[in-house]
Design an enzyme around this catalytic site. Sequence first.
Site, PDB file in Angstrom:
ATOM      1  CD  GLU A 295       4.067   1.449   0.762  1.00 30.73           C
ATOM      2  OE1 GLU A 295       3.193   2.112   0.160  1.00 30.73           O
ATOM      3  OE2 GLU A 295       5.202   1.887   1.011  1.00 30.73           O
TER       4      GLU A 295
ATOM      5  CD  GLU B 265       8.699   0.832  -1.001  1.00 24.60           C
ATOM      6  OE1 GLU B 265       8.486   2.060  -0.893  1.00 24.60           O
ATOM      7  OE2 GLU B 265       7.903   0.037  -1.531  1.00 24.60           O
TER       8      GLU B 265
END
Length: 502
Positions: A172, A291
């Site tokens: 991320e 995710e």
Amino acid sequence: MEARVTAHARYTVADIDKRLYGSFLEHLGRAVYTGIYEPGHPTADESGMRQDVLELVRALDTPVCRYPGGNFVSAYNWEDGIGPKSERPTRLDLAWRTSESNQVGIHEFAGWAKAAGTEMMLAVNLGSRGLDDARNFVEYVNHPGGSYWSDLRRKNGQADPWNVKLWCLGNEMDGPWQVGHKTAVEYGHLANETAKALRAFDDSLELVVCGSSHSDMPTYPQWEATVLEETYDQVDYISLHMYFENYEKKTSEFLALPEKLDRYIGTVGGVIDYVKAKKRSKKNVRISFDEWNVWYHERRSDAKRMKEWDWPHAPVLLEDIYNFEDVLQVGCILNTFIRRSDVVRIACIAQLVNVIAPIMTAPGGAAWRQTIYFPFQFASNYGRGTALRLDVDCARYDADIAAGVSYLDIAGVHDGDAGTLTFFAINRHGEEAMTIDLSVEGFGKARNVEHTLIKHDDLEARNTKDAPDTVAPMKVEGATISSNGVQVTVPPYSYSMIRITL
């Protein structure tokens, strides 16, 4: 209500990569400590791993597990988790404001993964660290011997390399919350140079570059375009993340969110095609959706608690207790991945134990299945083979996120070796039962049909330590074989698995 669905042997999406049913374990809350690892637990083995948890994980048959993060990895020194446990340092984890004892590191996780029957998907720190530490980690994990890092691994008790093929280049990195956050150009350059170094060591590695943390990021989808233009020739996958929320408690809107997921995948797939064309490349980059899950039950309250505590070790954190409504959502998410399995090749439910997870544990006590365990287990166990391109005719409704949302969410998989067709069907209508006419063409005649149902009249029904079977699957009768397929009736707000033997 009636729905007509046609599956034809000629009309397929892709052969499903089994890693579509992957999982994720981060050093976060009790995912590791008192999750998979609890020395002194009645079921713990000599390495401290809980065997009751391992049994539940093995039943999921999840082929790959991403580790050690997540946000955690962006300030993680992997060397802290090797060598004698008594000499390992305790560090402050900036991502979750906790203390990390490093009693579980790569050696312990590798042993657990082998026992669980899952392959490792390892992440390197491109937040606070970079290329040199990444190549050292890969050398430690994968080189047979005769070098500094590989010989250190052997000294630490692991003679043979683990030969991990799947590596994530950070986590991320588009997020301002991330330790070491970078712009797309900065990250793309670092990821490309890191990938080049790892490929100089082993060109057969599969490398995952960071895409957007979610589709509402202000940099999306330009982030994907910029990062892929920097890295396209060196990487195999771009990662996407998405979590599903229902703070407003509107079930019809909640269950429409997979339409947003589908658009997200379609958009990034288009960006991949754009960069591929721009580079005149023959290479295909795919999506690793590493995710995903429902995440909102404890999210806001725990965000406040984190700001107030004093660096606890393995605290209760983000332990969402899932309800029956979440079963329907998880089923719809998995169906979306199956229908998009031509571009989504890897996906990882976040997470596996205790932290927004299908498995829960009590320290020193029991382990049990959350409600969402079952749709994930069914997809992983029976959703392997060839994804089918279904024709679906069903009534629709308009939601805030999309117009024309089908009341029937369905995906189909043909397992040619087993001679089966499996359909995962969610009735999104809260008041009407649905009769599904499933026409199967080009497969041969249906010989047998089984219907497994997950249904509870209370959308808020939960599985707990004291009532672990409140929401559970059941075999039901009533599905019939017709001349060209099968017919089955499903109740309102329900999840069904329909398996046809050919």
